[in-house]
Design a protein around this motif. Structure first.
Motif, PDB file in Angstrom:
ATOM      1  N   PHE A   1       0.948  -1.326  -0.076  1.00 20.77           N
ATOM      2  CA  PHE A   1       0.263   0.055  -0.033  1.00 20.77           C
ATOM      3  C   PHE A   1       1.028   1.363  -0.074  1.00 20.77           C
ATOM      4  O   PHE A   1       0.878   2.257  -0.692  1.00 20.77           O
ATOM      5  N   PHE A   2       2.248   1.104   0.842  1.00 14.87           N
ATOM      6  CA  PHE A   2       2.917   2.432   0.842  1.00 14.87           C
ATOM      7  C   PHE A   2       3.517   2.641  -0.408  1.00 14.87           C
ATOM      8  O   PHE A   2       3.510   3.714  -1.023  1.00 14.87           O
ATOM      9  N   MET A   3       3.942   1.395  -1.240  1.00 14.27           N
ATOM     10  CA  MET A   3       4.627   1.560  -2.243  1.00 14.27           C
ATOM     11  C   MET A   3       3.673   2.096  -3.547  1.00 14.27           C
ATOM     12  O   MET A   3       4.102   2.920  -4.334  1.00 14.27           O
ATOM     13  N   LEU A   4       2.484   1.736  -3.352  1.00 16.25           N
ATOM     14  CA  LEU A   4       1.559   2.191  -4.320  1.00 16.25           C
ATOM     15  C   LEU A   4       1.188   3.473  -4.228  1.00 16.25           C
ATOM     16  O   LEU A   4       0.957   4.298  -5.207  1.00 16.25           O
ATOM     17  N   THR A   5       1.057   4.013  -2.916  1.00 16.54           N
ATOM     18  CA  THR A   5       0.989   5.492  -2.794  1.00 16.54           C
ATOM     19  C   THR A   5       2.239   6.455  -3.275  1.00 16.54           C
ATOM     20  O   THR A   5       1.905   7.417  -3.916  1.00 16.54           O
ATOM     21  N   ASP A   6       3.245   5.590  -2.985  1.00 14.12           N
ATOM     22  CA  ASP A   6       4.395   6.522  -3.259  1.00 14.12           C
ATOM     23  C   ASP A   6       4.382   6.521  -4.912  1.00 14.12           C
ATOM     24  O   ASP A   6       4.910   7.500  -5.493  1.00 14.12           O
ATOM     25  N   PHE A   7       4.483   5.420  -5.605  1.00 15.83           N
ATOM     26  CA  PHE A   7       4.380   5.288  -7.085  1.00 15.83           C
ATOM     27  C   PHE A   7       3.324   6.310  -7.676  1.00 15.83           C
ATOM     28  O   PHE A   7       3.511   6.881  -8.705  1.00 15.83           O
ATOM     29  N   SER A   8       2.055   6.175  -6.892  1.00 18.95           N
ATOM     30  CA  SER A   8       1.114   7.149  -7.640  1.00 18.95           C
ATOM     31  C   SER A   8       1.139   8.631  -7.700  1.00 18.95           C
ATOM     32  O   SER A   8       1.102   9.440  -8.470  1.00 18.95           O
ATOM     33  N   ARG A   9       1.859   9.123  -6.488  1.00 16.89           N
ATOM     34  CA  ARG A   9       2.048  10.240  -6.394  1.00 16.89           C
ATOM     35  C   ARG A   9       3.215  10.765  -7.333  1.00 16.89           C
ATOM     36  O   ARG A   9       3.200  11.761  -7.891  1.00 16.89           O
ATOM     37  N   ARG A  10       4.435   9.916  -7.353  1.00 13.02           N
ATOM     38  CA  ARG A  10       5.660  10.151  -8.364  1.00 13.02           C
ATOM     39  C   ARG A  10       4.986  10.102  -9.826  1.00 13.02           C
ATOM     40  O   ARG A  10       5.157  11.301 -10.487  1.00 13.02           O
ATOM     41  N   CYS A  11       4.062   9.242 -10.284  1.00 10.19           N
ATOM     42  CA  CYS A  11       3.538   9.077 -11.682  1.00 10.19           C
ATOM     43  C   CYS A  11       2.727  10.712 -11.794  1.00 10.19           C
ATOM     44  O   CYS A  11       2.781  11.445 -12.846  1.00 10.19           O
ATOM     45  N   SER A  12       1.686  10.977 -10.776  1.00  9.61           N
ATOM     46  CA  SER A  12       1.044  12.021 -10.936  1.00  9.61           C
ATOM     47  C   SER A  12       1.704  13.204 -11.058  1.00  9.61           C
ATOM     48  O   SER A  12       1.259  14.401 -12.084  1.00  9.61           O
ATOM     49  N   THR A  13       2.718  13.502 -10.384  1.00  7.68           N
ATOM     50  CA  THR A  13       3.542  14.469 -10.462  1.00  7.68           C
ATOM     51  C   THR A  13       4.242  14.907 -11.961  1.00  7.68           C
ATOM     52  O   THR A  13       4.134  15.707 -12.477  1.00  7.68           O
ATOM     53  N   TRP A  14       4.661  13.897 -12.321  1.00  8.77           N
ATOM     54  CA  TRP A  14       5.228  13.810 -13.729  1.00  8.77           C
ATOM     55  C   TRP A  14       4.312  13.847 -14.956  1.00  8.77           C
ATOM     56  O   TRP A  14       4.678  14.442 -15.862  1.00  8.77           O
ATOM     57  N   LEU A  15       3.344  13.344 -14.809  1.00  6.87           N
ATOM     58  CA  LEU A  15       2.449  13.471 -15.795  1.00  6.87           C
ATOM     59  C   LEU A  15       1.685  14.845 -15.870  1.00  6.87           C
ATOM     60  O   LEU A  15       1.671  15.404 -16.981  1.00  6.87           O
ATOM     61  N   CYS A  16       1.603  15.502 -14.651  1.00  8.01           N
ATOM     62  CA  CYS A  16       1.315  16.944 -14.664  1.00  8.01           C
ATOM     63  C   CYS A  16       2.326  17.810 -15.427  1.00  8.01           C
ATOM     64  O   CYS A  16       2.046  18.796 -16.074  1.00  8.01           O
ATOM     65  N   LEU A  17       3.484  17.427 -15.072  1.00  5.86           N
ATOM     66  CA  LEU A  17       4.641  18.387 -15.876  1.00  5.86           C
ATOM     67  C   LEU A  17       4.636  18.046 -17.156  1.00  5.86           C
ATOM     68  O   LEU A  17       4.909  19.098 -18.012  1.00  5.86           O
ATOM     69  N   SER A  18       4.442  16.716 -17.685  1.00  6.42           N
ATOM     70  CA  SER A  18       4.274  16.420 -19.181  1.00  6.42           C
ATOM     71  C   SER A  18       3.127  17.419 -19.919  1.00  6.42           C
ATOM     72  O   SER A  18       3.363  17.766 -21.071  1.00  6.42           O
ATOM     73  N   ILE A  19       2.011  17.592 -19.070  1.00  5.09           N
ATOM     74  CA  ILE A  19       1.263  18.387 -19.908  1.00  5.09           C
ATOM     75  C   ILE A  19       1.725  19.884 -19.941  1.00  5.09           C
ATOM     76  O   ILE A  19       1.443  20.734 -20.899  1.00  5.09           O
ATOM     77  N   ALA A  20       2.225  20.215 -18.862  1.00  2.00           N
ATOM     78  CA  ALA A  20       2.839  21.749 -19.405  1.00  2.00           C
ATOM     79  C   ALA A  20       4.073  21.758 -20.375  1.00  2.00           C
ATOM     80  O   ALA A  20       3.900  22.765 -21.259  1.00  2.00           O
ATOM     81  N   PHE A  21       4.504  20.590 -20.405  1.00  2.00           N
ATOM     82  CA  PHE A  21       5.822  20.792 -21.319  1.00  2.00           C
ATOM     83  C   PHE A  21       5.079  20.522 -22.921  1.00  2.00           C
ATOM     84  O   PHE A  21       5.534  21.315 -23.841  1.00  2.00           O
ATOM     85  N   ILE A  22       3.994  19.690 -23.033  1.00  2.00           N
ATOM     86  CA  ILE A  22       3.346  19.636 -24.393  1.00  2.00           C
ATOM     87  C   ILE A  22       2.900  21.189 -24.630  1.00  2.00           C
ATOM     88  O   ILE A  22       2.876  21.434 -25.720  1.00  2.00           O
ATOM     89  N   ARG A  23       1.988  21.526 -23.776  1.00  2.00           N
ATOM     90  CA  ARG A  23       1.448  22.945 -23.972  1.00  2.00           C
ATOM     91  C   ARG A  23       2.623  24.273 -24.537  1.00  2.00           C
ATOM     92  O   ARG A  23       1.989  24.889 -25.306  1.00  2.00           O
ATOM     93  N   THR A  24       3.709  23.880 -23.569  1.00  2.00           N
ATOM     94  CA  THR A  24       4.727  24.899 -24.175  1.00  2.00           C
ATOM     95  C   THR A  24       5.020  24.764 -25.626  1.00  2.00           C
ATOM     96  O   THR A  24       5.221  25.482 -26.459  1.00  2.00           O
ATOM     97  N   LEU A  25       5.486  23.454 -26.072  1.00  4.67           N
ATOM     98  CA  LEU A  25       6.036  23.112 -27.147  1.00  4.67           C
ATOM     99  C   LEU A  25       4.849  23.346 -28.384  1.00  4.67           C
ATOM    100  O   LEU A  25       5.375  23.660 -29.384  1.00  4.67           O
ATOM    101  N   VAL A  26       3.640  22.875 -28.057  1.00  2.00           N
ATOM    102  CA  VAL A  26       2.762  23.253 -29.262  1.00  2.00           C
ATOM    103  C   VAL A  26       2.561  24.921 -29.356  1.00  2.00           C
ATOM    104  O   VAL A  26       2.277  25.386 -30.585  1.00  2.00           O
ATOM    105  N   ILE A  27       2.383  25.668 -28.201  1.00  2.00           N
ATOM    106  CA  ILE A  27       2.311  27.093 -28.646  1.00  2.00           C
ATOM    107  C   ILE A  27       3.423  27.597 -29.293  1.00  2.00           C
ATOM    108  O   ILE A  27       3.233  28.615 -29.949  1.00  2.00           O
ATOM    109  N   ARG A  28       4.536  27.301 -28.800  1.00  2.00           N
ATOM    110  CA  ARG A  28       5.727  27.763 -29.238  1.00  2.00           C
ATOM    111  C   ARG A  28       5.862  27.408 -30.722  1.00  2.00           C
ATOM    112  O   ARG A  28       6.469  28.178 -31.644  1.00  2.00           O
ATOM    113  N   ASN A  29       5.168  26.359 -31.420  1.00  2.00           N
ATOM    114  CA  ASN A  29       5.362  26.036 -32.530  1.00  2.00           C
ATOM    115  C   ASN A  29       4.159  25.624 -33.121  1.00  2.00           C
ATOM    116  O   ASN A  29       3.693  24.524 -33.564  1.00  2.00           O
TER     117      ASN A  29
END
Length: 302
Positions: A114-142
């Motif tokens: 359970f602790f591993m799942l919580t830790d894994f989920s938080r990690r994935c959620s953070t990087w997925l949110c960052l990927s959205i910001a990265f995608i928006r920046t690249l799309v708007i820039r080009n």
């Protein structure tokens, strides 16, 4: 206050130690008050994320990479609350009068997954949110480049989700070896006339060897990768996004229709919300995860 100053912050000067003690006491009281509403917050967050996941996975919504990544974020957030739901089940069972031995081998064995799942989920959620910001920046820039416009397609989301999940699993698996189960005899909480074997998780000797160098190194790397680095990258990517918005806003109004411009602005505003909330919530959490084990002598399952 003197007890706190002498025990918790013995190496600090008195004025600094007193301020730290007051801050610690205020945070403890705030946390205690907040935990009284933990049941309602957990249920509310799970229901909201289930609703988001259902909406974002509808056929009409799956045409956008951002929507698919947001659906993955909702799924990750649901998984991060599963351990809290288990704790709520135990709490409700006791309120209803059912006696549960939470120190049995089965309960304790489930704590690490359970602790591993919580830790894994938080990690994935953070990087997925960052990927959205990265995608928006690249799309708007080009805006006119077909290659960058393809980043809005579903296949981009599938690639990012799989990559983030695999990376998160590779780091999380290491935690399986961090804890070992120990037992001791204790009076049963359900029947005081019975003595049972109670189990608990403790950090393994391998992780504690050589002044806990493996333990401290792992948590420092995990906190940096899971919290600190994404939270530091978020403002950078957001600044670049805002900069590109200022430069291309006039051109975008000429090229795109009003509805598409509105959708683009909504997605960009979402990125801004992600930036502020994740920096406020995840950066302190990352610092605590990275440094907490350095300042405690008998770490356990946190």
């Amino acid at each position: 206050m003197d007890f706190c100053r002498n025990i918790e912050f013995p190496k600090f000067k008195k004025p600094t130690a007193l301020r730290l003690c007051r801050f610690q006491e205020d945070m403890r009281n705030f946390t205690f008050q907040l935990k009284q509403y933990e049941f309602y917050l957990t249920v509310f967050c799970v229901l909201i994320n289930i609703f988001h996941f259902i909406i974002l996975t509808k056929p009409a919504m799956r045409t956008s990479s951002v929507n698919l990544i947001m659906a993955a974020i909702a799924f990750s957030d649901i998984c991060s609350f599963l351990h809290g739901i288990e704790q709520l089940y135990i709490r409700l069972s006791r309120i209803l009068g059912n006696c549960l031995e939470t120190t049995t081998y089965g309960f304790v064995l489930l704590e690490v997954p359970f602790f591993m799942l919580t830790d894994f989920s938080r990690r994935c959620s953070t990087w997925l949110c960052l990927s959205i910001a990265f995608i928006r920046t690249l799309v708007i820039r080009n805006p006119m480049d077909p290659f960058y416009q393809n980043l809005t397609k579903p296949k981009t989301a599938y690639f990012i989700i799989i990559a983030v999940f695999l990376t998160g699993i590779s780091l999380g698996i290491f935690k399986m070896f961090e804890f070992t189960i120990e037992s001791y005899d204790i009076e049963s909480c359900c029947n005081s006339s019975i003595t049972i074997h109670a189990f608990y998780n403790r950090v393994s000797d391998t992780f504690l060897a050589n002044d806990a160098i493996i333990l401290n190194s792992y948590h420092a790397v995990d906190a940096a990768f899971s919290n600190l680095i994404p939270c530091l990258l978020f403002p950078v990517v957001t600044f670049l996004l805002i900069k590109e918005l200022w430069k291309t806003d006039e051109n975008r109004r000429k090229i795109l229709s009003t509805s598409k411009t509105t959708d683009s602005k909504r997605t960009t505003n979402l990125v801004l919300v992600f930036t502020f909330t994740f920096f406020i919530a995840q950066f302190p959490f990352g610092l605590n995860s990275a440094l907490g084990y350095i300042f405690i002598e008998t770490p356990g399952l946190m």
